[in-house]
Structures are given as structure tokens and as C-alpha cells.
Design a protein around this motif. Structure first.
Motif, mmCIF file in Angstrom:
data_model
loop_
_atom_site.group_PDB
_atom_site.id
_atom_site.type_symbol
_atom_site.label_atom_id
_atom_site.label_comp_id
_atom_site.label_asym_id
_atom_site.label_seq_id
_atom_site.Cartn_x
_atom_site.Cartn_y
_atom_site.Cartn_z
ATOM 1 N N ALA A 135 0.838 -1.217 0.000
ATOM 2 C CA ALA A 135 0.000 0.000 0.000
ATOM 3 C C ALA A 135 0.866 1.257 0.000
ATOM 4 N N SER A 136 0.420 2.261 -0.779
ATOM 5 C CA SER A 136 1.168 3.524 -0.821
ATOM 6 C C SER A 136 0.863 4.392 0.397
ATOM 7 N N ALA A 137 -0.291 4.144 1.035
ATOM 8 C CA ALA A 137 -0.641 4.892 2.248
ATOM 9 C C ALA A 137 0.054 4.264 3.453
ATOM 10 N N GLY A 138 0.399 5.112 4.409
ATOM 11 C CA GLY A 138 1.013 4.596 5.631
ATOM 12 C C GLY A 138 -0.032 3.895 6.492
ATOM 13 N N LEU A 139 0.210 2.655 6.841
ATOM 14 C CA LEU A 139 -0.754 1.872 7.620
ATOM 15 C C LEU A 139 -0.108 1.343 8.899
ATOM 16 N N LEU A 140 -0.830 1.538 9.993
ATOM 17 C CA LEU A 140 -0.398 0.985 11.282
ATOM 18 C C LEU A 140 -1.457 -0.003 11.747
ATOM 19 N N LEU A 141 -1.024 -1.156 12.200
ATOM 20 C CA LEU A 141 -1.927 -2.152 12.766
ATOM 21 C C LEU A 141 -1.746 -2.121 14.276
ATOM 22 N N THR A 142 -2.875 -1.983 15.009
ATOM 23 C CA THR A 142 -2.780 -1.869 16.469
ATOM 24 C C THR A 142 -3.556 -2.983 17.154
ATOM 25 N N ASP A 143 -3.244 -3.208 18.427
ATOM 26 C CA ASP A 143 -4.035 -4.137 19.225
ATOM 27 C C ASP A 143 -5.224 -3.380 19.809
ATOM 28 N N ASP A 144 -6.004 -4.047 20.678
ATOM 29 C CA ASP A 144 -7.210 -3.391 21.196
ATOM 30 C C ASP A 144 -6.919 -2.293 22.211
ATOM 31 N N ARG A 145 -5.651 -2.087 22.540
ATOM 32 C CA ARG A 145 -5.274 -1.003 23.453
ATOM 33 C C ARG A 145 -4.639 0.168 22.711
ATOM 34 N N GLY A 146 -4.588 0.054 21.376
ATOM 35 C CA GLY A 146 -4.016 1.135 20.592
ATOM 36 C C GLY A 146 -2.512 1.062 20.427
ATOM 37 N N ARG A 147 -1.904 -0.035 20.831
ATOM 38 C CA ARG A 147 -0.461 -0.187 20.668
ATOM 39 C C ARG A 147 -0.152 -0.744 19.287
ATOM 40 N N VAL A 148 0.836 -0.184 18.637
ATOM 41 C CA VAL A 148 1.202 -0.593 17.279
ATOM 42 C C VAL A 148 1.832 -1.987 17.320
ATOM 43 N N ILE A 149 1.288 -2.885 16.487
ATOM 44 C CA ILE A 149 1.851 -4.239 16.420
ATOM 45 C C ILE A 149 2.398 -4.541 15.023
ATOM 46 N N ASP A 150 2.135 -3.650 14.066
ATOM 47 C CA ASP A 150 2.734 -3.813 12.737
ATOM 48 C C ASP A 150 2.645 -2.487 12.001
ATOM 49 N N GLU A 156 6.582 3.644 7.686
ATOM 50 C CA GLU A 156 7.957 3.883 8.141
ATOM 51 C C GLU A 156 8.544 5.109 7.438
ATOM 52 N N ARG A 157 8.283 5.216 6.132
ATOM 53 C CA ARG A 157 8.818 6.366 5.372
ATOM 54 C C ARG A 157 8.162 7.667 5.824
ATOM 55 N N LEU A 158 6.822 7.651 5.968
ATOM 56 C CA LEU A 158 6.110 8.881 6.326
ATOM 57 C C LEU A 158 6.456 9.363 7.718
ATOM 58 N N LEU A 159 6.638 8.428 8.637
ATOM 59 C CA LEU A 159 6.919 8.799 10.023
ATOM 60 C C LEU A 159 8.411 8.924 10.299
ATOM 61 N N GLY A 160 9.221 8.481 9.355
ATOM 62 C CA GLY A 160 10.665 8.592 9.534
ATOM 63 C C GLY A 160 11.205 7.685 10.632
ATOM 64 N N LEU A 161 10.498 6.587 10.877
ATOM 65 C CA LEU A 161 10.909 5.654 11.919
ATOM 66 C C LEU A 161 10.902 4.233 11.374
ATOM 67 N N GLY A 162 11.861 3.440 11.813
ATOM 68 C CA GLY A 162 11.869 2.035 11.435
ATOM 69 C C GLY A 162 10.818 1.269 12.220
ATOM 70 N N LYS A 163 10.502 0.077 11.737
ATOM 71 C CA LYS A 163 9.461 -0.709 12.395
ATOM 72 C C LYS A 163 9.813 -0.991 13.857
ATOM 73 N N ALA A 164 11.072 -1.236 14.140
ATOM 74 C CA ALA A 164 11.485 -1.534 15.513
ATOM 75 C C ALA A 164 11.132 -0.392 16.462
ATOM 76 N N HIS A 165 11.175 0.858 15.953
ATOM 77 C CA HIS A 165 10.848 2.011 16.789
ATOM 78 C C HIS A 165 9.339 2.281 16.843
ATOM 79 N N LEU A 166 8.607 1.729 15.889
ATOM 80 C CA LEU A 166 7.162 1.933 15.875
ATOM 81 C C LEU A 166 6.415 0.918 16.746
ATOM 82 N N LEU A 167 6.923 -0.299 16.781
ATOM 83 C CA LEU A 167 6.232 -1.348 17.514
ATOM 84 C C LEU A 167 6.126 -1.022 18.999
ATOM 85 N N ALA A 168 4.953 -1.283 19.537
ATOM 86 C CA ALA A 168 4.626 -1.081 20.957
ATOM 87 C C ALA A 168 4.371 0.382 21.313
ATOM 88 N N ARG A 169 4.586 1.322 20.368
ATOM 89 C CA ARG A 169 4.208 2.710 20.639
ATOM 90 C C ARG A 169 2.699 2.836 20.513
#
Length: 199
Positions: A135-150, A156-169
Motif C-alpha cells: 500500500a502507498s498509504a502509511g498503515l499501522l496495525l494496532t491491538d485493542d489497546r491502541g499499541r502498534v503491532i505492525d 515507516e517512510r512517512l513517520l521517519g521511523l523504522g518498524k522496531a521504533h514503531l512497535l509497541a508505541r
């Protein structure tokens, strides 16, 4: 035992310790469209419902069961109309009062529907993953508490962060400062993830 043996929905057979088929239950005979006399007194691995390619594995199972081991494998069960079922076969040694193995109990459970469901789920997951990643759009997958799980590569490009830094945020992390269409800060309860959970 006789009533249970014949009323069970599983393909059940009694074998001698050498693997000779002594008796098949009603479910097995109905599936094979054969009589007891037509299947008895032959090696179990040569029974007409087994494909010849499975014979070596069946013989290994019989050998192990004759030594006292419970064994099980998923194998192909061939019906007279050429329909092939997936079955989970278990061979269990039965002992007499002196501990000698006198019988082997063969129970084959039809798991065709489960295997098909697993295949459909795997196919669906592969399609989702492909769409998510490409997908060309930035997509975040979260759990039921709003924590990023994918996160997909576009996120990653839009937020300027690698996946390792996005997970659990958390998607409401103040550091991200999400804005609405007019450029105003978006309240936490109006974030897409929060709205989806609320619904």
C-alpha cells in the motif's frame, strides 16, 4: 466396546500386532463401500482406502505401535469416487493383563474441513499481507489497546521511523502530534483507531 466401535464417526479398525486388519467398523466399511469379508485378513497398509504412496509410512507406524508406541500422522484417505480426504491417523497398542500387546487400535479422524479452513485462512493472510506491505498509504496495525503491532513500509517512510521504533508505541503518542484536515491537533478519542474500537 462393540457399540462404541461401530457407532463412532471415525474410521476405526482392529489390527493384530503384525498389522493384519482383523475388523473394520461400520463407518470405515460405508466409506469404502466394502464388506467385512472384503477387507479382513489383509495388511492394514494395503487396505483399499490407502493410496499406495502412503504404504511405507503406514508400515512404519504399525512397526512402532507393535513396539508399544502410540503413533499418529496425517494421511490421505481415498474414497471409491476418487474423493480424497485428509485424516489424522492414530495407532494405539492394546495390552492384555500381562502387558503383552494383543491388538492395535487404528483410528482415523476426518480433518478435511479443518485443513481446507487452514488453507483458506493462509491464503487470506497472504493476500492481506501483500496488500498491507504494498500500500502507498502509511498503515499501522494496532491491538485493542491502541499499541502498534505492525507497520507497513509506507508508514515507516512517512513517520521517519523504522518498524522496531514503531512497535509497541501508542497511536496517541503525543510525539506524533496527529492533525485533522484543517491542521488542528486531533483529540485522542478522534484518532481512527480509537473510533474503530469505540464502534
Amino acid at each position: 466396546f462393540r457399540a462404541v466401535f461401530n457407532q463412532t464417526g471415525q474410521f476405526t479398525c482392529l489390527l493384530d500386532p503384525m498389522g493384519t486388519l482383523m475388523e473394520a467398523n461400520h463407518t470405515t466399511l460405508a466409506s469404502a463401500q466394502l464388506t467385512q469379508n472384503e477387507v479382513a485378513n489383509q495388511p492394514y497398509w494395503e487396505a483399499p482406502w490407502w493410496h499406495p504412496a502412503t504404504q511405507p509410512r503406514l508400515r512404519e507406524m504399525v512397526t512402532a505401535a507393535a513396539r508399544g508406541q502410540d503413533t499418529h500422522r496425517e494421511l490421505a484417505w481415498q474414497c471409491p469416487d476418487r474423493t480424497v480426504l485428509a485424516v489424522d491417523l492414530t495407532l494405539t497398542p492394546c495390552r492384555d493383563e500381562e502387558g503383552r500387546i494383543t491388538l492395535l487400535l487404528a483410528e482415523a479422524r476426518d480433518v478435511t474441513d479443518r485443513k481446507r479452513a487452514e488453507t483458506r485462512l493462509r491464503t487470506s493472510e497472504e493476500k492481506y499481507k501483500g496488500a498491507f506491505v504494498s500500500a502507498s498509504a502509511g498503515l499501522l496495525l494496532t491491538d485493542d489497546r491502541g499499541r502498534v503491532i505492525d507497520a507497513n513500509p509506507a508508514a515507516e517512510r512517512l513517520l521517519g521511523l523504522g518498524k522496531a521504533h514503531l512497535l509497541a508505541r501508542h497511536v496517541a503518542d503525543p510525539a506524533w502530534r496527529p492533525l485533522d484536515a484543517n491542521g488542528h491537533p486531533l483529540p485522542a478519542d478522534q484518532l481512527p483507531a480509537a473510533r474503530a474500537l469505540a464502534e
